[in-house]
Write an enzyme that holds these catalytic residues in place. Structure first.
Site, PDB file in Angstrom:
ATOM      1  CG  ASP A   7      -2.734   2.337  -7.383  1.00 27.70           C
ATOM      2  OD1 ASP A   7      -2.824   2.950  -6.303  1.00 27.70           O
ATOM      3  OD2 ASP A   7      -3.187   1.192  -7.534  1.00 27.70           O
ATOM      4  CB  SER A   8       0.544   0.600  -4.527  1.00 30.85           C
ATOM      5  OG  SER A   8      -0.819   0.245  -4.422  1.00 30.85           O
ATOM      6  CB  CYS A  71      -1.529   5.096  -4.373  1.00 27.56           C
ATOM      7  SG  CYS A  71      -1.216   4.046  -2.966  1.00 27.56           S
ATOM      8  CD  GLU A 155      -2.595  -5.271  -7.340  1.00 32.13           C
ATOM      9  OE1 GLU A 155      -1.727  -5.680  -8.123  1.00 32.13           O
ATOM     10  OE2 GLU A 155      -3.083  -4.120  -7.412  1.00 32.13           O
ATOM     11  CB  CYS A 185      -7.843   1.712  -0.628  1.00 36.77           C
ATOM     12  SG  CYS A 185      -6.707   0.560  -1.431  1.00 36.77           S
ATOM     13  CG  HIS A 187      -6.205  -2.042  -4.840  1.00 37.83           C
ATOM     14  ND1 HIS A 187      -5.303  -1.014  -4.720  1.00 37.83           N
ATOM     15  CD2 HIS A 187      -5.572  -3.035  -5.503  1.00 37.83           C
ATOM     16  CE1 HIS A 187      -4.157  -1.380  -5.278  1.00 37.83           C
ATOM     17  NE2 HIS A 187      -4.295  -2.599  -5.757  1.00 37.83           N
TER      18      HIS A 187
HETATM   19  N1  DGL Z   1      -3.452   1.775  -3.748  1.00 38.21           N
HETATM   20  C1  DGL Z   1      -3.335   1.959  -2.341  1.00 38.21           C
HETATM   21  C2  DGL Z   1      -4.233   3.040  -1.786  1.00 38.21           C
HETATM   22  O1  DGL Z   1      -4.994   3.686  -2.502  1.00 38.21           O
HETATM   23  C3  DGL Z   1      -3.448   0.749  -1.490  1.00 38.21           C
HETATM   24  C4  DGL Z   1      -3.022  -0.557  -1.990  1.00 38.21           C
HETATM   25  C5  DGL Z   1      -1.757  -1.076  -1.382  1.00 38.21           C
HETATM   26  O2  DGL Z   1      -1.751  -1.458  -0.209  1.00 38.21           O
HETATM   27  O3  DGL Z   1      -0.773  -1.072  -2.125  1.00 38.21           O
HETATM   28  O4  DGL Z   1      -4.188   3.284  -0.605  1.00 38.21           O
END
Ligand code: DGL
Length: 275
Positions: A7-8, A71, A155, A185, A187
């Site tokens: 993930d990011s 992600c 975050e 997303c 998050h």
């Molecule tokens: N984790 C990313 C997603 O599922 C989004 C978060 C980010 O902008 O890094 O799209």
């Protein structure tokens, strides 16, 4: 060999938690690119580079047989190119899976017609959810709202600011007649309860909230069932590992909160393979 979850940032820990709980026999390695989060407003070229560098790390140093890109933004910007260009040259026997297809399959099964999509700007810009759902059934309509502010809140332990921001995002769906909202997303499941409560107030209580942490277990277990040659390469009964590209005390505290227990996080130095 292991199963990587990429993930990011820290958001994917919610998905990792549900996979680890549902399939404790498998050795999962969670990898969050906290050095570069957020990905959501970046160009697809940059998202590809960041994702490829991290996934390469997972293959080279963690012996991952399979990496799941949890992600959405990276699944859209990087998955196909990784599968078509990176894997055949570097790791032809390994596999990379994304999160979009399992989500689309789930949505299609539910028979939903007017779908709200909350996602990053990068995911919405691609139009992928709308296009793919229209292929399944042209009568399905997708109304998209970008919710970029939720990522830094998750975050950075910004929960107290979330209600007002979520309210504002949900109001943008007013008048569309949506029957459901995809949390598109990694998050956003962190705010699932709040989004459900506020959707009830703003849009009506029969809105179904689709959260990817509830979807992936079944599709991964089905995938491993259909690919015994991959399943048998995966070591059994090893503890999960958590890795990020940047780590501070605040990140660690937030990761513990999100995962629901204290976890040890290792820090990775990822090699930049260039553009
Ligand atoms: N984790 C990313 C997603 O599922 C989004 C978060 C980010 O902008 O890094 O799209």
């Amino acid at each position: 060999m292991k199963i990587g979850i990429f993930d990011s940032g820290l958001g994917g820990l919610i998905i990792a938690k549900s996979l680890i709980q549902a399939m404790p026999q498998y050795p999962f390695v969670y990898f969050g690119d906290t050095k570069h989060v957020p990905y959501g407003s970046r160009s697809y070229e940059t998202i590809y580079e960041f994702s490829r560098n991290c996934i390469d790390y997972l293959f080279r140093t963690q012996d991952c047989r399979l990496v799941i890109i949890a992600c959405n933004t990276a699944s859209i910007a990087a998955l196909r190119k990784l599968q078509q260009e990176y894997l055949p040259i570097n790791f032809p026997e390994r596999r990379i899976l994304g999160i979009i297809v399992p989500t689309l399959e789930y949505v299609a099964q539910r028979g939903l017609r007017n779908i709200g999509l909350l996602a990053t700007e990068g995911t919405i810009r691609s139009g992928v959810y709308g296009e793919e759902l229209a292929k399944i059934d042209p009568s399905i309509k997708v109304y998209s709202v970008a919710a970029p502010l939720l990522v830094p809140l998750v975050e950075n332990d910004g929960d107290k600011f979330a209600p007002a921001i979520i309210h504002e995002y949900l109001e943008k769906f007013s008048g569309t007649g949506i029957d459901s909202i995809i949390l598109g997303c990694t998050h956003y499941p962190h705010y699932k309860k709040l989004i459900k409560e506020q959707a009830c107030e703003v849009l009506g209580c029969d809105i179904e909230v689709i959260s990817q942490d509830e979807i992936l277990q079944e599709s991964l277990s089905d995938y491993l069932h259909r690919h015994p040659e991959i399943e048998q390469d995966i070591t059994k009964n090893e503890s999960p590992i958590f890795i990020t590209t940047d780590i501070t005390g605040a990140y660690l505290a937030q990761a513990n909160r999100m995962f629901g227990r204290k976890i040890e996080i290792l820090s990775a130095t990822v090699q930049n393979m260039g553009s």
